[in-house]
Structures are given as structure tokens and as C-alpha cells.
Scaffold this motif. Sequence first.
Motif, PDB file in Angstrom:
ATOM      1  N   VAL A  44       3.257   3.183  -4.324  1.00 12.60           N
ATOM      2  CA  VAL A  44       2.604   2.457  -3.254  1.00 12.60           C
ATOM      3  C   VAL A  44       3.359   1.160  -3.007  1.00 12.60           C
ATOM      4  O   VAL A  44       3.829   0.510  -3.945  1.00 12.60           O
ATOM      5  CB  VAL A  44       1.122   2.162  -3.598  1.00 12.60           C
ATOM      6  CG1 VAL A  44       0.994   1.355  -4.882  1.00 12.60           C
ATOM      7  CG2 VAL A  44       0.428   1.441  -2.445  1.00 12.60           C
ATOM      8  N   THR A  46       3.721  -2.722  -2.297  1.00 10.56           N
ATOM      9  CA  THR A  46       2.903  -3.862  -2.697  1.00 10.56           C
ATOM     10  C   THR A  46       3.414  -5.155  -2.073  1.00 10.56           C
ATOM     11  O   THR A  46       4.582  -5.249  -1.664  1.00 10.56           O
ATOM     12  CB  THR A  46       2.892  -4.023  -4.232  1.00 10.56           C
ATOM     13  OG1 THR A  46       4.224  -4.269  -4.691  1.00 10.56           O
ATOM     14  CG2 THR A  46       2.329  -2.778  -4.911  1.00 10.56           C
ATOM     15  N   THR A  70      -1.957  -3.989  -1.739  1.00 11.05           N
ATOM     16  CA  THR A  70      -1.169  -2.972  -1.033  1.00 11.05           C
ATOM     17  C   THR A  70      -0.565  -3.573   0.232  1.00 11.05           C
ATOM     18  O   THR A  70      -1.194  -4.382   0.921  1.00 11.05           O
ATOM     19  CB  THR A  70      -2.048  -1.765  -0.654  1.00 11.05           C
ATOM     20  OG1 THR A  70      -3.157  -2.218   0.120  1.00 11.05           O
ATOM     21  CG2 THR A  70      -2.542  -1.050  -1.895  1.00 11.05           C
TER      22      THR A  70
END
Length: 316
Positions: free
Chosen positions: A181, A183, A221
Motif C-alpha cells: 500500500v 503511504t 494511506t
Amino acid sequence: MRDTRESRLLLVLLIAIAFALITVDIRGGEDSPVDGARQAAATVFGPIEDGVSAAVDPVGNAVSAIRDSGERHDRIAELEKENAALKAKLGSDDRNRSRLAQLDKMLKIAGSGQYGIKGAEVIAIGAAQGFSWTITIDAGANDGLKRDMTVLNGDGLVGRVTTVGPNTATVLLASDPDFTVGTRMEGNDELGFASGQGDGPLRVELLNGKAQIKKGDRLVTFGSQADKPFVPGVPVGVVNRVDPSGGDLTRTLYVTPYVSFTKLDIVGVVVEAPKEDPRDTVLPAKPKPTPTPTVTVTVTPSAQAPVDGQYPQEEQ
């Protein structure tokens, strides 16, 4: 007495007299002519009856006690059963209170980030689709879920939806080694990519090898194109270790995730992304530092200490 003709006649006569007295007594009621005789008999035989009653009562009391004991035993058993049911209900209530607290916390995150979410319950864990770290939730296509939707809970990022059925869905957890993911660091906006390491911390590769990062810094995120698979601003974790840069183009961080992946129960699937990037507003409030106690030192002047620069004179 011998059985003779006279004795039989006497017996018949006595029986006839007894029946006659019974008939007269019944017909006379309270004014019966034999009432006085009956009272006299009661006076004579009453003490004897009391003595017999006193002798028999302990036996009767014992029987009554046994009967009452059985009734008490049944009542105790009933109370114990009710108590067990109350304890079971209390346990259920405790669990419900815990789940309501989780739901309330998740709704606060959703409100802070303006995420439209669909709540779901974790109903299974395991490697149903060949992944190492997955969960199954009790919501699916019939609830508006689709592949590559962000999953969160009251603590932060849980994972993303990978497989959707009519009433269930599989979620790949952020702790899975195949999970990645984007960041963004709180404050300085440094970008990176976080990957799962099973039951270890998340590994984050920052794009800037010279970024000034310290332990305790926090990440959220970054978000994806069209908000799939990740919406922006979901809390990811806290930096617990920073590797030396060593002149590399990237910098490695190790991040403790906010979410405990072994204790998942209530989660939310983001079915509607926020209109604007919430940035750092979804992060929990930072703990206030503990104030350092102030130490006050009091100095007492000595008897030999100078007063206004003068020492006291010694007595002659």
C-alpha cells in the motif's frame, strides 16, 4: 368372654344402641343430647391425644422436613440454573458491549475521513484462496461490495477486498507478504510503500533516501487512482525503527500497525470514497507527554555562614 347365645345377644344390643345414638347425634346438631357426653370424653381423652400427638409430631416434622428439603433442593437447583443463565447473558452482554465499542470507534474514523462504509463481521480466517493472511466477512455483492475496496476498523487499515461472493467476501490483510500500500508520512508528506511481513512490523520503503524520519512518526494511506484499492488518509501505523540510509536512493522503515490482525471482529468496507483527501485528520490524537516533576531544593543557612559578607566574631 365365651361365645355364648347371651354374649351374641348383648353384642347385637350394643350395636343397635350405638346406631341409635349416632342417629340422634346427627339429627340434634349442636343441640345433640349426647354433646355433653362427647365433651366429657374429650376432657378425659384430650391429654392422652396431646401426648400421642407430641410423640408423633417429631416423625411428622421429619417427613415435612424431608419434603421441604426436596422443595428447597429443587429451588436451589432452579436458582443455580437461573444464575448460570444470567452469567451466560452477562457474558453475551460483555461481548456485545465490546462489539458496540468497536463499531462506535469505526464510525468515528469513518466520520473523520468522510468514508462511506458497509459494516461487516469477520466469520472466518485462513488460506481459503491460497493467501497466508486473509479473513472472510459476512458481506458481499448483495451489499454493494466489489473487488479492490479498502477495509478498515476502528484502529486503521485492515486490508483490501480480493474476492467477492453474493453474501461474503475475502479480505487480504495488510500483514500479508503479498500486500502493498502507498503511504504518506504525517507532517512532511514523504511517500513510500508499505509491505506486510506476517506477524512482524510492516516494512516501508521511502522514496526519499535522505528523508528525516524518527521513531514515533506516523503514516497514513496515500490513496490510489480512482480510490481503488485504497482511499487516502486511513491510519497505517507508527515508526518503531529507521534503518540508516547509507547513501541509498530509498530508506527503510519498520512500522508497528495500528490494527491487531489476530483480534479482528467488526470491520468496515469503504463503499464510498471521501470527496477530499482527509490528510492526517483521521489519525488518533497523540498521547500527551508526561510532565517532568519539578524538584525544589531548599538550602538552610549554616550558623557559620557569612551574613552580608561578614563572618560572626568568635567569642573571646
